[in-house]
Design a protein around this motif. Structure first.
Motif, PDB file in Angstrom:
ATOM      1  N   UNK A  81       0.831  -1.208   0.000  1.00 41.27           N
ATOM      2  CA  UNK A  81       0.000   0.000   0.000  1.00 41.27           C
ATOM      3  C   UNK A  81       0.866   1.259   0.000  1.00 41.27           C
ATOM      4  N   UNK A  82       1.936   1.233   0.775  1.00 47.99           N
ATOM      5  CA  UNK A  82       2.831   2.393   0.862  1.00 47.99           C
ATOM      6  C   UNK A  82       3.479   2.679  -0.494  1.00 47.99           C
ATOM      7  N   UNK A  83       3.966   1.620  -1.174  1.00 48.49           N
ATOM      8  CA  UNK A  83       4.629   1.795  -2.469  1.00 48.49           C
ATOM      9  C   UNK A  83       3.652   2.345  -3.502  1.00 48.49           C
ATOM     10  N   UNK A  84       2.427   1.808  -3.511  1.00 44.81           N
ATOM     11  CA  UNK A  84       1.434   2.261  -4.492  1.00 44.81           C
ATOM     12  C   UNK A  84       1.021   3.704  -4.208  1.00 44.81           C
ATOM     13  N   UNK A  85       0.831   4.026  -2.943  1.00 41.60           N
ATOM     14  CA  UNK A  85       0.379   5.377  -2.583  1.00 41.60           C
ATOM     15  C   UNK A  85       1.474   6.424  -2.779  1.00 41.60           C
ATOM     16  N   UNK A  86       2.734   6.038  -2.580  1.00 42.12           N
ATOM     17  CA  UNK A  86       3.842   7.002  -2.662  1.00 42.12           C
ATOM     18  C   UNK A  86       4.733   6.724  -3.876  1.00 42.12           C
ATOM     19  N   UNK A  87       4.133   6.199  -4.936  1.00 39.39           N
ATOM     20  CA  UNK A  87       4.956   5.737  -6.056  1.00 39.39           C
ATOM     21  C   UNK A  87       5.809   6.847  -6.657  1.00 39.39           C
ATOM     22  N   UNK A  88       5.254   8.043  -6.860  1.00 40.04           N
ATOM     23  CA  UNK A  88       6.034   9.123  -7.473  1.00 40.04           C
ATOM     24  C   UNK A  88       7.157   9.583  -6.541  1.00 40.04           C
ATOM     25  N   UNK A  89       6.816   9.748  -5.260  1.00 37.18           N
ATOM     26  CA  UNK A  89       7.828  10.176  -4.290  1.00 37.18           C
ATOM     27  C   UNK A  89       8.962   9.154  -4.214  1.00 37.18           C
ATOM     28  N   UNK A  90       8.587   7.871  -4.166  1.00 34.64           N
ATOM     29  CA  UNK A  90       9.606   6.818  -4.096  1.00 34.64           C
ATOM     30  C   UNK A  90      10.436   6.762  -5.377  1.00 34.64           C
ATOM     31  N   UNK A  91       9.762   6.908  -6.523  1.00 36.40           N
ATOM     32  CA  UNK A  91      10.477   6.840  -7.803  1.00 36.40           C
ATOM     33  C   UNK A  91      11.543   7.929  -7.894  1.00 36.40           C
ATOM     34  N   UNK A  92      11.128   9.165  -7.656  1.00 40.58           N
ATOM     35  CA  UNK A  92      12.077  10.272  -7.785  1.00 40.58           C
ATOM     36  C   UNK A  92      13.048  10.325  -6.607  1.00 40.58           C
ATOM     37  N   UNK A  93      12.552  10.022  -5.404  1.00 41.11           N
ATOM     38  CA  UNK A  93      13.445  10.054  -4.242  1.00 41.11           C
ATOM     39  C   UNK A  93      14.537   9.001  -4.322  1.00 41.11           C
ATOM     40  N   UNK A  94      14.127   7.761  -4.617  1.00 40.92           N
ATOM     41  CA  UNK A  94      15.128   6.698  -4.737  1.00 40.92           C
ATOM     42  C   UNK A  94      16.014   6.922  -5.950  1.00 40.92           C
ATOM     43  N   UNK A  95      15.425   7.492  -7.005  1.00 37.22           N
ATOM     44  CA  UNK A  95      16.231   7.793  -8.192  1.00 37.22           C
ATOM     45  C   UNK A  95      17.362   8.752  -7.875  1.00 37.22           C
ATOM     46  N   UNK A 127      -5.833  -9.575 -12.752  1.00 38.38           N
ATOM     47  CA  UNK A 127      -5.818  -8.411 -11.863  1.00 38.38           C
ATOM     48  C   UNK A 127      -5.233  -7.201 -12.577  1.00 38.38           C
ATOM     49  N   UNK A 128      -5.618  -5.996 -12.111  1.00 42.41           N
ATOM     50  CA  UNK A 128      -5.015  -4.793 -12.691  1.00 42.41           C
ATOM     51  C   UNK A 128      -3.638  -4.567 -12.067  1.00 42.41           C
ATOM     52  N   UNK A 129      -2.954  -3.505 -12.496  1.00 42.58           N
ATOM     53  CA  UNK A 129      -1.562  -3.280 -12.085  1.00 42.58           C
ATOM     54  C   UNK A 129      -1.420  -3.190 -10.571  1.00 42.58           C
ATOM     55  N   UNK A 130      -2.241  -2.357  -9.921  1.00 42.80           N
ATOM     56  CA  UNK A 130      -2.101  -2.173  -8.478  1.00 42.80           C
ATOM     57  C   UNK A 130      -2.423  -3.460  -7.728  1.00 42.80           C
ATOM     58  N   UNK A 131      -3.464  -4.160  -8.158  1.00 45.24           N
ATOM     59  CA  UNK A 131      -3.810  -5.413  -7.490  1.00 45.24           C
ATOM     60  C   UNK A 131      -2.709  -6.463  -7.701  1.00 45.24           C
ATOM     61  N   UNK A 132      -2.112  -6.460  -8.899  1.00 46.45           N
ATOM     62  CA  UNK A 132      -1.031  -7.416  -9.191  1.00 46.45           C
ATOM     63  C   UNK A 132       0.189  -7.133  -8.320  1.00 46.45           C
ATOM     64  N   UNK A 133       0.457  -5.851  -8.082  1.00 47.91           N
ATOM     65  CA  UNK A 133       1.592  -5.491  -7.218  1.00 47.91           C
ATOM     66  C   UNK A 133       1.315  -5.951  -5.786  1.00 47.91           C
ATOM     67  N   UNK A 134       0.062  -5.749  -5.308  1.00 49.22           N
ATOM     68  CA  UNK A 134      -0.288  -6.222  -3.967  1.00 49.22           C
ATOM     69  C   UNK A 134      -0.165  -7.746  -3.885  1.00 49.22           C
ATOM     70  N   UNK A 135      -0.587  -8.422  -4.938  1.00 46.59           N
ATOM     71  CA  UNK A 135      -0.495  -9.889  -4.961  1.00 46.59           C
ATOM     72  C   UNK A 135       0.971 -10.331  -4.900  1.00 46.59           C
ATOM     73  N   UNK A 136       1.832  -9.660  -5.660  1.00 44.03           N
ATOM     74  CA  UNK A 136       3.257 -10.018  -5.656  1.00 44.03           C
ATOM     75  C   UNK A 136       3.859  -9.821  -4.271  1.00 44.03           C
TER      76      UNK A 136
END
Length: 716
Positions: free
Chosen positions: A392-406, A688-697
């Protein structure tokens, strides 16, 4: 096909258990065939140019494999009757060292002086107990002013001395080096027993050769059992299943037995790099087991029967575990690009171990879980809740994580250039290692073991007596003496100048190179005839007297400093010496200095080839060019970031670290493959859609990735 195989396997688990145990124990019968290489030459291929140059030099002159006894009297003075008597005793006894061909010390140094018209050559100290105070002072003055002794066998202040034993190992048995070192240690103990006033340190190339296997064997006896306990304790804590932990332990043991046994049957030799194979195999085996066990336990918590839960776990993990096995093996096989044979052996042995671990994980592990009692445990564990939160955290903060970790990744990668190719092989050993302690004491107080040696050609047979040659040789030696971190230069001209002085009534004004070739040749011949057996000049002049050996002894220097010094020496020779006197520096330390820089270039080639192969496999296996290309990022970034952190904290990459990229590439791919395979399964099989697939993984493989990562980190 695989479903039918797994069904039969799970219905007849005892058959699978017995067959795999028998097969792997049969492989294990090759373990006694393993032997430990204790020669530093093992790090160099047969065609290595520096090795060929060094062997050519040793074939021309006597070999310089040695044991150096470094002796420090507690009162800080070598030149007492008692200490000199002890040095003389050690010099005599050291001739009994196995394979010894020469013993040098201050007491048996061949001092020359004139008596009338005669040249007298005799031991510097013949009867220590009979020396008067005046004679002791004379011996001190001669020894501490003799260029052939100072910073080689006597400290300039006379506080520390050395006895150097040159050995010529036949190379027929792996027991030769331990035999020499055992004798030297016993001799050192007997010396201290005779004279408790003395502290004795042992160093030299033979002692270094022995230190490598000793340190490795000590690691195997202490670190490896500790790692085994830590890994199993971590698994027990995270999986909370005694049967799972026990089965993993058995899989690890069988994998190590099979890997080392197969290595023995194939003729591999153990070496400092390859003794880490059990650790590598241990950690990678855990990764396979955890993925299967986590899904199995998850199925039990979902209410499935034991056989159904295991069959489903095997079905969903077969392809990912096979892919990780294949990519990990490719990563290790890339070590075959290494210029150092032990690292090629490390890669091949580890690749075999990964393959054997896959077989056991797919056959032995499921069978064992069918016969052992298993408790499913709670459905909603802390770890599973953590994975849900993380998804949930990764999906909700995806942009922040993408640019921050980048940005963090770019910052770390920008630090990679801070690394430099550098090495100090004495520092391969722990600070408390006896060899390192002795070597650093010797370097600080007497002499070093870092050498550069030259076979300097003369013009034709007998040309070493040519005054022009001797003057040029002396100029080269003087240039080296003026360089920083040079402790000593052993060169023929010091002998020739002393002989010229002797033959002119010991007049100091004649301490110079003879000006006539015939005269110099006569001096040299007269001196050689006067030397006792074992102390001749064969270690310094070739048979035809057409070349001489010059040995430069250095402080503990890095590989960069060593290579820079030799490059400057080559430039000086090109400018100041005639063409016929050009020579290339060689020695074990020169060889090690070169191998680090050449090896990392070779490993970059190997890693590139491995990366291309792994990427192609992932594109094919995932059936997606886009995901295959995306997978390059998590496969490459960890290595680059790690080298960036290393650049900030350490900044030196040596021979051992040069293989890290090849070793870790296949391991890092493990996480990528398992996560993407579960993501694609969710998209393709479950719709499943993208977000659900990520949760499943995250929910299905997140726990396994967390456990394997922690276990790998603790293991390494």
């Amino acid at each position: 096909m695989w479903d039918r195989f797994f069904t039969a396997l799970l219905r007849h688990p005892w058959v699978a258990i017995i067959l795999t145990v028998v097969a792997f124990l049969a492989l294990g019968t090759g373990i006694p065939r393993l032997s430990f290489s204790n020669d530093y030459r093992m790090f160099f291929g047969e065609e290595n140019p520096q090795l060929l140059a060094f062997e050519a030099l040793q074939d021309t002159y006597t070999k310089n494999d040695n044991v150096l006894f470094v002796i420090a009297p507690k009162e800080g003075d070598v030149f007492t009757r008692k200490t000199l008597e002890s040095i003389a005793w050690l010099t005599k006894e050291a001739w009994q060292t196995p394979y010894s061909i020469r013993v040098d010390s201050i007491t048996n140094f061949q001092h020359t002086e004139a008596e009338g018209d005669d040249l007298v050559v005799r031991d510097l100290v013949e009867d220590p107990q009979s020396l008067s105070d005046e004679e002791l002072g004379r011996v001190r003055d001669l020894a501490t002013h003799e260029p052939l002794l100072v910073n080689r066998l006597i400290a300039p202040d006379g506080r520390v001395t050395g006895v150097n034993v040159t050995v010529q190992l036949p190379g027929k048995s792996l027991g030769e080096v331990p035999e020499v070192v055992a004798f030297a240690r016993d001799l050192a103990a007997r010396l201290v027993e005779r004279d408790p006033n003395l502290t004795v340190y042992l160093t030299g190339l033979v002692v270094m050769n022995n230190a490598f296997p000793e340190a490795s064997q000590q690691d195997m006896q202490t670190l490896y059992p500790l790692m085994f306990v830590v890994i199993l304790a971590t698994m027990a804590l995270l999986l909370r299943s005694f049967s799972s932990t026990l089965t993993t332990m058995l899989v690890i043991v069988l994998t190590i037995i099979g890997t080392m046994g197969l290595s023995g049957w194939l003729g591999f030799r153990l070496s400092p790099p390859t003794v880490s194979v059990p650790v590598v195999v241990m950690t990678l085996t855990v990764a396979d087991c955890v993925h299967i066990l986590v899904n199995f336990l998850h199925g039990l918590r979902e209410g499935h029967g034991r056989q159904q839960a295991m069959q489903e776990s095997l079905r969903v993990n077969l392809v990912p575990v096979f892919l990780t096995t294949l990519t990990t093996a490719i990563g290790f096989l890339s070590l075959n690009f290494s210029d150092a044979p032990p690292f090629r052996d490390l890669g091949n042995m580890s690749a075999m171990g990964v393959g054997l671990a896959f077989i056991l994980a797919m056959v032995f592990l499921p069978a064992m879980m069918m016969v052992l009692p298993v408790r499913a445990g709670r459905h909603d564990t802390t770890t599973s809740r953590m994975m849900v939160w993380l998804a949930d955290f990764v999906i909700a903060r995806q942009r922040l994580l993408f640019w921050g970790m980048g940005l963090v990744i770019l910052l770390l990668i920008s630090q990679v250039p801070r690394n430099s190719l550098n090495d100090e092989f004495v520092k391969y050993f722990d600070e408390g290692n006896p060899f390192r302690v002795a070597t650093e004491f010797a370097t600080d107080n007497l002499t070093g073991i870092y050498l550069i040696e030259y076979s300097v050609p003369a013009r034709g047979e007998g040309g070493v007596s040519d005054p022009e040659y001797l003057h040029n040789l002396e100029a080269f030696a003087d240039w080296y003496r003026s360089q920083p971190k040079v402790l000593h230069v052993n060169v023929l001209t010091d002998i020739m100048k002393r002989l010229n002085k002797n033959m002119h009534g010991d007049d100091p004004a004649w301490y110079r190179i003879p000006e006539q070739r015939e005269l110099a040749a006569q001096y040299l011949l007269l001196y050689e005839f006067s030397l006792p057996f074992g102390l001749d000049l064969n270690n310094q002049i070739n048979v035809k007297k057409s070349a001489t050996r010059m040995t430069v002894t250095l402080e503990n220097v890095s590989s960069n400093e060593m290579l820079d010094l030799e490059r400057r020496a080559q430039a000086w020779m090109q400018t100041h010496l005639p063409d016929y006197m050009q020579a290339t520096g060689s020695s074990p330390t020169v060889m090690f200095a070169h191998i680090g820089s050449t090896n990392i270039r070779s490993m970059l080639e190997g890693t590139t080839v491995a990366l291309v192969l792994i990427s192609a496999i992932l594109v094919f296996a995932l059936r997606s060019l886009r995901l295959g290309l995306i997978s390059l990022i998590p496969n490459l970034v960890p290595m680059a970031a790690a080298f960036g952190i290393w650049g900030m904290l350490v900044g030196q990459i040596g021979l051992a670290l040069s293989v890290v990229s090849g070793m870790t590439l296949g391991i890092v791919v493990d996480d990528t493959v398992h996560f993407l395979s579960k993501y694609l399964r969710a998209r393709r099989e479950k719709g499943l859609d993208t977000e659900q697939a990520i949760r499943y993984a995250f929910s299905t493989v997140g726990t396994a990735l967390w456990v394997t990562t922690l276990v790998l980190v603790l293991g390494f």
